[in-house]
Enzyme design. Structure first.
Site, mmCIF file in Angstrom:
data_model
loop_
_atom_site.group_PDB
_atom_site.id
_atom_site.type_symbol
_atom_site.label_atom_id
_atom_site.label_comp_id
_atom_site.label_asym_id
_atom_site.label_seq_id
_atom_site.Cartn_x
_atom_site.Cartn_y
_atom_site.Cartn_z
ATOM 1 N N ASN A 124 60.622 53.959 52.466
ATOM 2 C CA ASN A 124 61.033 54.576 51.204
ATOM 3 C C ASN A 124 59.940 54.335 50.148
ATOM 4 O O ASN A 124 59.702 53.207 49.718
ATOM 5 C CB ASN A 124 62.372 53.940 50.783
ATOM 6 C CG ASN A 124 62.903 54.519 49.495
ATOM 7 O OD1 ASN A 124 62.169 54.697 48.531
ATOM 8 N ND2 ASN A 124 64.192 54.799 49.474
ATOM 9 N N ASP A 171 68.276 46.626 51.819
ATOM 10 C CA ASP A 171 69.241 47.692 52.038
ATOM 11 C C ASP A 171 70.008 47.846 50.738
ATOM 12 O O ASP A 171 70.436 46.855 50.133
ATOM 13 C CB ASP A 171 70.187 47.399 53.197
ATOM 14 C CG ASP A 171 70.909 48.672 53.631
ATOM 15 O OD1 ASP A 171 70.227 49.676 53.919
ATOM 16 O OD2 ASP A 171 72.153 48.683 53.674
ATOM 17 N N SER A 172 70.129 49.070 50.317
ATOM 18 C CA SER A 172 70.724 49.298 49.007
ATOM 19 C C SER A 172 71.506 50.589 49.024
ATOM 20 O O SER A 172 71.384 51.391 49.941
ATOM 21 C CB SER A 172 69.623 49.346 47.942
ATOM 22 O OG SER A 172 68.549 50.148 48.380
ATOM 23 N N LYS A 230 63.836 50.314 34.370
ATOM 24 C CA LYS A 230 64.508 50.145 35.665
ATOM 25 C C LYS A 230 64.171 48.782 36.266
ATOM 26 O O LYS A 230 65.044 48.088 36.792
ATOM 27 C CB LYS A 230 64.122 51.278 36.627
ATOM 28 C CG LYS A 230 64.865 51.146 37.954
ATOM 29 C CD LYS A 230 64.638 52.299 38.910
ATOM 30 C CE LYS A 230 65.414 52.031 40.198
ATOM 31 N NZ LYS A 230 65.166 53.026 41.249
ATOM 32 N N PHE A 251 63.860 57.479 42.163
ATOM 33 C CA PHE A 251 64.161 58.163 43.421
ATOM 34 C C PHE A 251 65.680 58.152 43.624
ATOM 35 O O PHE A 251 66.431 57.589 42.819
ATOM 36 C CB PHE A 251 63.437 57.478 44.600
ATOM 37 C CG PHE A 251 63.914 56.087 44.903
ATOM 38 C CD1 PHE A 251 63.438 55.001 44.197
ATOM 39 C CD2 PHE A 251 64.872 55.853 45.891
ATOM 40 C CE1 PHE A 251 63.886 53.711 44.453
ATOM 41 C CE2 PHE A 251 65.321 54.566 46.174
ATOM 42 C CZ PHE A 251 64.831 53.493 45.449
ATOM 43 N N GLY A 252 66.105 58.753 44.731
ATOM 44 C CA GLY A 252 67.513 58.692 45.122
ATOM 45 C C GLY A 252 68.449 59.222 44.042
ATOM 46 O O GLY A 252 68.273 60.319 43.515
ATOM 47 N N TYR A 253 69.448 58.412 43.699
ATOM 48 C CA TYR A 253 70.475 58.821 42.738
ATOM 49 C C TYR A 253 70.076 58.504 41.289
ATOM 50 O O TYR A 253 70.905 58.656 40.390
ATOM 51 C CB TYR A 253 71.804 58.126 43.074
ATOM 52 C CG TYR A 253 72.322 58.451 44.461
ATOM 53 C CD1 TYR A 253 73.138 59.565 44.672
ATOM 54 C CD2 TYR A 253 71.999 57.660 45.562
ATOM 55 C CE1 TYR A 253 73.605 59.877 45.940
ATOM 56 C CE2 TYR A 253 72.462 57.962 46.841
ATOM 57 C CZ TYR A 253 73.258 59.075 47.017
ATOM 58 O OH TYR A 253 73.720 59.384 48.271
ATOM 59 N N ASP A 254 68.839 58.078 41.058
ATOM 60 C CA ASP A 254 68.417 57.726 39.688
ATOM 61 C C ASP A 254 68.687 58.835 38.662
ATOM 62 O O ASP A 254 69.090 58.532 37.529
ATOM 63 C CB ASP A 254 66.929 57.344 39.645
ATOM 64 C CG ASP A 254 66.672 55.950 40.201
ATOM 65 O OD1 ASP A 254 67.640 55.183 40.357
ATOM 66 O OD2 ASP A 254 65.499 55.632 40.480
ATOM 67 N N HIS A 303 69.546 46.848 40.249
ATOM 68 C CA HIS A 303 70.085 46.037 41.335
ATOM 69 C C HIS A 303 68.951 45.366 42.121
ATOM 70 O O HIS A 303 69.028 44.209 42.483
ATOM 71 C CB HIS A 303 70.916 46.937 42.261
ATOM 72 C CG HIS A 303 70.210 48.204 42.670
ATOM 73 N ND1 HIS A 303 69.564 49.011 41.758
ATOM 74 C CD2 HIS A 303 70.001 48.784 43.883
ATOM 75 C CE1 HIS A 303 69.021 50.037 42.392
ATOM 76 N NE2 HIS A 303 69.261 49.923 43.677
HETATM 77 P P1 IMP Z 1 68.354 52.438 52.437
HETATM 78 O O1 IMP Z 1 68.479 51.151 51.664
HETATM 79 O O2 IMP Z 1 66.937 52.759 52.760
HETATM 80 O O3 IMP Z 1 69.291 52.512 53.593
HETATM 81 O O4 IMP Z 1 68.785 53.652 51.514
HETATM 82 C C1 IMP Z 1 69.290 53.453 50.301
HETATM 83 C C2 IMP Z 1 69.676 54.773 49.664
HETATM 84 O O5 IMP Z 1 70.477 54.437 48.528
HETATM 85 C C3 IMP Z 1 68.467 55.542 49.144
HETATM 86 O O6 IMP Z 1 68.048 56.544 50.010
HETATM 87 C C4 IMP Z 1 69.013 56.125 47.860
HETATM 88 O O7 IMP Z 1 69.700 57.299 48.146
HETATM 89 C C5 IMP Z 1 70.011 55.077 47.397
HETATM 90 N N1 IMP Z 1 69.356 54.082 46.520
HETATM 91 C C6 IMP Z 1 69.059 52.781 46.794
HETATM 92 N N2 IMP Z 1 68.434 52.212 45.757
HETATM 93 C C7 IMP Z 1 68.317 53.174 44.824
HETATM 94 C C8 IMP Z 1 67.720 53.177 43.540
HETATM 95 O O8 IMP Z 1 67.121 52.210 43.049
HETATM 96 N N3 IMP Z 1 67.817 54.335 42.871
HETATM 97 C C9 IMP Z 1 68.425 55.444 43.370
HETATM 98 N N4 IMP Z 1 68.962 55.500 44.586
HETATM 99 C C10 IMP Z 1 68.914 54.362 45.305
#
Ligand code: IMP
Length: 200
Positions: free
Chosen positions: A9, A70-71, A177, A154-157, A182
């Site tokens: 990521n 993992d998040s 951020k 990224f992601g849901y930010d 988290h």
């Molecule tokens: P993993 O930890 O790689 O399994 O995926 C975590 C998923 O949770 C990411 O693809 C995002 O969709 C979301 N995620 C985790 N951390 C963040 C963050 O800091 N910002 C936004 N989305 C997050």
């Protein structure tokens, strides 16, 4: 001490050097320097379980200490979903855009008060043999907005408005951020544990 950040990521890879900058002498390597396709099944039902699994499997291939994170996002109105399924919430070929679209659709026109959510992050560091060296967890409370806003992160930010703010994490940008996320909370707890490991 050299540690491989076991993630593909790019968003996480960008954040860790700053988050762990307080550990003197720590050298962070990224997966770009490894075989690109270490495909770990994230099938545990806890963030810690998945983080440990990823770190252990990548350490076995890399032969060096690994840090894995993992998040994910827990939305109260969805009973804590998508949680550990956050990356693939909208399906196996999910993208950040399709995940955000699905989240907005599921929440519909719920009121702001009913849109509460939190990001969670678990970090596990293992040695080259997979023995756990350190672990830490963090969370960031907030709520889900009504449309994606902002270009950072990224992601849901673009949908996540942290408690005490009116803008999304994607609008607030990396400096804010990295103070409130988290991942920042988990990393702040990890720093003294890594410092401890460095001591002779
Ligand atoms: P993993 O930890 O790689 O399994 O995926 C975590 C998923 O949770 C990411 O693809 C995002 O969709 C979301 N995620 C985790 N951390 C963040 C963050 O800091 N910002 C936004 N989305 C997050």
């Amino acid at each position: 001490m050299r540690i491989l950040i076991a993630t593909m990521n790019a968003g996480k890879r960008r954040e860790y050097p700053r988050l762990l900058a307080a550990v003197p002498g720590l050298e962070l390597e990224t997966m770009a320097s490894l075989a690109e396709s270490v495909d770990v099944q994230e099938d545990c039902d806890t963030f810690v379980g998945n983080a440990k699994k990823k770190a252990t499997e990548v350490a076995a291939i890399a032969g060096m200490p690994c840090l894995s994170d993992d998040s994910g996002l827990e939305v109260d109105a969805l009973g804590g979903r998508p949680g550990v399924r956050s990356a693939r919430y909208s399906g196996e070929s999910a993208t950040d855009a399709t995940n955000n679209a699905k989240l907005l659709e599921e929440l519909g026109d719920l009121s702001d008060a009913a849109r509460t959510a939190r990001f969670r992050c678990a970090i596990v560091v293992v040695d080259s043999e997979g023995r756990e060296l350190a672990r830490a967890e963090g969370a960031c409370e907030g709520r889900i907005g009504r449309e994606p806003k902002g270009a950072h992160g990224f992601g849901y930010d673009p949908l996540f408005i942290p408690e005490g703010f009116t803008q999304t994490l994607a609008e607030l940008g990396p400096e804010t951020k990295n103070e409130i996320s988290h991942r920042a909370e988990a990393a702040a707890k990890l720093v003294p544990l890594l410092q401890q490991l460095q001591r002779p």
